[in-house]
Design a protein around this motif. Structure first.
Motif, PDB file in Angstrom:
ATOM      1  N   ARG A  67      -2.810  -4.489  57.422  1.00  0.00           N
ATOM      2  CA  ARG A  67      -2.530  -5.550  56.448  1.00  0.00           C
ATOM      3  C   ARG A  67      -3.307  -5.311  55.153  1.00  0.00           C
ATOM      4  O   ARG A  67      -2.790  -5.529  54.063  1.00  0.00           O
ATOM      5  N   LEU A  68      -4.550  -4.846  55.282  1.00  0.00           N
ATOM      6  CA  LEU A  68      -5.345  -4.562  54.091  1.00  0.00           C
ATOM      7  C   LEU A  68      -4.669  -3.480  53.257  1.00  0.00           C
ATOM      8  O   LEU A  68      -4.558  -3.597  52.031  1.00  0.00           O
ATOM      9  N   GLY A  69      -4.191  -2.428  53.901  1.00  0.00           N
ATOM     10  CA  GLY A  69      -3.479  -1.376  53.180  1.00  0.00           C
ATOM     11  C   GLY A  69      -2.255  -1.920  52.468  1.00  0.00           C
ATOM     12  O   GLY A  69      -1.984  -1.572  51.313  1.00  0.00           O
ATOM     13  N   ASP A  70      -1.522  -2.802  53.143  1.00  0.00           N
ATOM     14  CA  ASP A  70      -0.342  -3.416  52.524  1.00  0.00           C
ATOM     15  C   ASP A  70      -0.733  -4.279  51.320  1.00  0.00           C
ATOM     16  O   ASP A  70      -0.068  -4.260  50.288  1.00  0.00           O
ATOM     17  N   GLN A  71      -1.834  -5.031  51.462  1.00  0.00           N
ATOM     18  CA  GLN A  71      -2.281  -5.881  50.360  1.00  0.00           C
ATOM     19  C   GLN A  71      -2.719  -5.046  49.162  1.00  0.00           C
ATOM     20  O   GLN A  71      -2.424  -5.381  48.019  1.00  0.00           O
ATOM     21  N   VAL A  72      -3.413  -3.951  49.434  1.00  0.00           N
ATOM     22  CA  VAL A  72      -3.849  -3.072  48.346  1.00  0.00           C
ATOM     23  C   VAL A  72      -2.630  -2.505  47.636  1.00  0.00           C
ATOM     24  O   VAL A  72      -2.552  -2.504  46.405  1.00  0.00           O
ATOM     25  N   ARG A  73      -1.654  -2.049  48.403  1.00  0.00           N
ATOM     26  CA  ARG A  73      -0.441  -1.484  47.787  1.00  0.00           C
ATOM     27  C   ARG A  73       0.320  -2.547  46.992  1.00  0.00           C
ATOM     28  O   ARG A  73       0.868  -2.262  45.931  1.00  0.00           O
ATOM     29  N   SER A  74       0.347  -3.754  47.501  1.00  0.00           N
ATOM     30  CA  SER A  74       1.015  -4.833  46.787  1.00  0.00           C
ATOM     31  C   SER A  74       0.318  -5.099  45.457  1.00  0.00           C
ATOM     32  O   SER A  74       0.981  -5.247  44.414  1.00  0.00           O
ATOM     33  N   ALA A  75      -1.006  -5.134  45.483  1.00  0.00           N
ATOM     34  CA  ALA A  75      -1.761  -5.366  44.253  1.00  0.00           C
ATOM     35  C   ALA A  75      -1.554  -4.228  43.268  1.00  0.00           C
ATOM     36  O   ALA A  75      -1.368  -4.448  42.069  1.00  0.00           O
ATOM     37  N   TYR A  76      -1.545  -3.003  43.751  1.00  0.00           N
ATOM     38  CA  TYR A  76      -1.409  -1.910  42.793  1.00  0.00           C
ATOM     39  C   TYR A  76       0.013  -1.792  42.279  1.00  0.00           C
ATOM     40  O   TYR A  76       0.234  -1.280  41.177  1.00  0.00           O
ATOM     41  N   SER A  77       1.003  -2.306  42.990  1.00  0.00           N
ATOM     42  CA  SER A  77       2.368  -2.347  42.453  1.00  0.00           C
ATOM     43  C   SER A  77       2.406  -3.247  41.222  1.00  0.00           C
ATOM     44  O   SER A  77       3.049  -2.929  40.219  1.00  0.00           O
ATOM     45  N   TYR A  78       1.695  -4.349  41.272  1.00  0.00           N
ATOM     46  CA  TYR A  78       1.607  -5.261  40.134  1.00  0.00           C
ATOM     47  C   TYR A  78       0.921  -4.556  38.960  1.00  0.00           C
ATOM     48  O   TYR A  78       1.395  -4.620  37.814  1.00  0.00           O
ATOM     49  N   VAL A  79      -0.180  -3.871  39.227  1.00  0.00           N
ATOM     50  CA  VAL A  79      -0.908  -3.174  38.166  1.00  0.00           C
ATOM     51  C   VAL A  79      -0.058  -2.055  37.579  1.00  0.00           C
ATOM     52  O   VAL A  79      -0.089  -1.797  36.371  1.00  0.00           O
ATOM     53  N   GLU A  80       0.734  -1.411  38.411  1.00  0.00           N
ATOM     54  CA  GLU A  80       1.621  -0.354  37.927  1.00  0.00           C
ATOM     55  C   GLU A  80       2.608  -0.919  36.893  1.00  0.00           C
ATOM     56  O   GLU A  80       2.842  -0.320  35.837  1.00  0.00           O
ATOM     57  N   GLY A  81       3.146  -2.081  37.199  1.00  0.00           N
ATOM     58  CA  GLY A  81       4.041  -2.736  36.241  1.00  0.00           C
ATOM     59  C   GLY A  81       3.320  -3.098  34.954  1.00  0.00           C
ATOM     60  O   GLY A  81       3.863  -2.949  33.857  1.00  0.00           O
ATOM     61  N   SER A 108       4.068  -1.778  31.148  1.00  0.00           N
ATOM     62  CA  SER A 108       4.280  -2.753  30.078  1.00  0.00           C
ATOM     63  C   SER A 108       3.364  -2.471  28.884  1.00  0.00           C
ATOM     64  O   SER A 108       3.790  -2.531  27.721  1.00  0.00           O
ATOM     65  N   VAL A 109       2.119  -2.144  29.155  1.00  0.00           N
ATOM     66  CA  VAL A 109       1.166  -1.843  28.081  1.00  0.00           C
ATOM     67  C   VAL A 109       1.583  -0.559  27.362  1.00  0.00           C
ATOM     68  O   VAL A 109       1.477  -0.461  26.134  1.00  0.00           O
ATOM     69  N   ASP A 110       2.087   0.425  28.107  1.00  0.00           N
ATOM     70  CA  ASP A 110       2.605   1.643  27.473  1.00  0.00           C
ATOM     71  C   ASP A 110       3.765   1.312  26.535  1.00  0.00           C
ATOM     72  O   ASP A 110       3.848   1.838  25.415  1.00  0.00           O
ATOM     73  N   ARG A 111       4.667   0.449  26.984  1.00  0.00           N
ATOM     74  CA  ARG A 111       5.800   0.057  26.129  1.00  0.00           C
ATOM     75  C   ARG A 111       5.306  -0.652  24.859  1.00  0.00           C
ATOM     76  O   ARG A 111       5.817  -0.413  23.761  1.00  0.00           O
ATOM     77  N   LEU A 112       4.309  -1.514  25.026  1.00  0.00           N
ATOM     78  CA  LEU A 112       3.747  -2.202  23.855  1.00  0.00           C
ATOM     79  C   LEU A 112       3.151  -1.194  22.872  1.00  0.00           C
ATOM     80  O   LEU A 112       3.325  -1.326  21.653  1.00  0.00           O
ATOM     81  N   ALA A 113       2.451  -0.206  23.409  1.00  0.00           N
ATOM     82  CA  ALA A 113       1.863   0.816  22.540  1.00  0.00           C
ATOM     83  C   ALA A 113       2.952   1.578  21.795  1.00  0.00           C
ATOM     84  O   ALA A 113       2.812   1.862  20.587  1.00  0.00           O
ATOM     85  N   ARG A 129      -3.038   2.458  24.787  1.00  0.00           N
ATOM     86  CA  ARG A 129      -2.783   3.623  25.647  1.00  0.00           C
ATOM     87  C   ARG A 129      -3.948   3.862  26.606  1.00  0.00           C
ATOM     88  O   ARG A 129      -3.737   4.195  27.769  1.00  0.00           O
ATOM     89  N   GLU A 130      -5.158   3.656  26.117  1.00  0.00           N
ATOM     90  CA  GLU A 130      -6.342   3.815  26.987  1.00  0.00           C
ATOM     91  C   GLU A 130      -6.348   2.744  28.081  1.00  0.00           C
ATOM     92  O   GLU A 130      -6.675   3.030  29.242  1.00  0.00           O
ATOM     93  N   ALA A 131      -5.970   1.524  27.726  1.00  0.00           N
ATOM     94  CA  ALA A 131      -5.909   0.455  28.736  1.00  0.00           C
ATOM     95  C   ALA A 131      -4.908   0.816  29.827  1.00  0.00           C
ATOM     96  O   ALA A 131      -5.180   0.632  31.027  1.00  0.00           O
ATOM     97  N   ALA A 132      -3.764   1.342  29.442  1.00  0.00           N
ATOM     98  CA  ALA A 132      -2.760   1.754  30.431  1.00  0.00           C
ATOM     99  C   ALA A 132      -3.292   2.897  31.292  1.00  0.00           C
ATOM    100  O   ALA A 132      -3.065   2.923  32.510  1.00  0.00           O
ATOM    101  N   ALA A 133      -4.022   3.812  30.678  1.00  0.00           N
ATOM    102  CA  ALA A 133      -4.599   4.933  31.439  1.00  0.00           C
ATOM    103  C   ALA A 133      -5.633   4.433  32.445  1.00  0.00           C
ATOM    104  O   ALA A 133      -5.695   4.917  33.588  1.00  0.00           O
ATOM    105  N   VAL A 134      -6.443   3.462  32.051  1.00  0.00           N
ATOM    106  CA  VAL A 134      -7.430   2.874  32.978  1.00  0.00           C
ATOM    107  C   VAL A 134      -6.708   2.234  34.157  1.00  0.00           C
ATOM    108  O   VAL A 134      -7.119   2.382  35.312  1.00  0.00           O
ATOM    109  N   MET A 135      -5.626   1.550  33.888  1.00  0.00           N
ATOM    110  CA  MET A 135      -4.854   0.926  34.967  1.00  0.00           C
ATOM    111  C   MET A 135      -4.315   1.984  35.929  1.00  0.00           C
ATOM    112  O   MET A 135      -4.367   1.798  37.145  1.00  0.00           O
TER     113      MET A 135
END
Length: 139
Positions: free
Chosen positions: A38-52, A56-61, A78-84
């Motif tokens: 479940r922890l692995g699933d939660q981590v993947r779920s959270a990083y799917s959100y961050v991926e989006g 989005s930040v790349d598109r804004l740039a 662009r740096e913020a997107a790279a950190v993500m």
């Protein structure tokens, strides 16, 4: 005779406790594995959100660059997107480790059950009270 009866009752209780302890170990190993999955699933779920968010930040740039916003602001986005994206890579590693641990717990549970399950079943099926576990350890 009263002392012998107390001794036999105590031995039977210890034997039952050993069988119960076996069941608890198997259950705890299985639960730990499930929690890690479940922890692995939660981590993947959270990083799917961050991926989006990073996309989005790349598109804004890109939009800012097209509108000729100052280069420093575009670079910051662009740096913020790279950190993500770096955070995503770390999250993926963490999820993979959690899944590996979950598999290890599942294997430990199955191995423990395979090795000790028949013994626990035989102890439960005994027609007489089970002796103290130290008695069996000396055999």
């Amino acid at each position: 005779m009263g002392e012998l009866e107390r001794s036999e009752t105590g031995a039977a209780e210890v034997g039952v406790l050993d069988v119960v302890a076996y069941g608890i170990v198997v259950l705890q190993l299985a639960l730990a594995g499930a929690k890690l999955r479940r922890l692995g699933d939660q981590v993947r779920s959270a990083y799917s959100y961050v991926e989006g968010c990073s996309a989005s930040v790349d598109r804004l740039a890109d939009q800012m660059a097209a509108l000729e916003v100052d280069p420093d602001t575009v670079a910051e986005h662009r740096e913020a997107a790279a950190v993500m994206r770096r955070a995503l890579a770390e999250a993926e590693r963490m999820a993979a480790v959690a899944e590996d641990l979950a598999l290890g717990f599942a294997n430990a549970s199955a191995t423990h059950e395979a090795e000790y399950g028949p013994v626990a079943e035989a102890a439960r099926a005994m027609p007489v009270p089970m002796a103290h576990s130290a008695f069996y350890g000396n055999r």
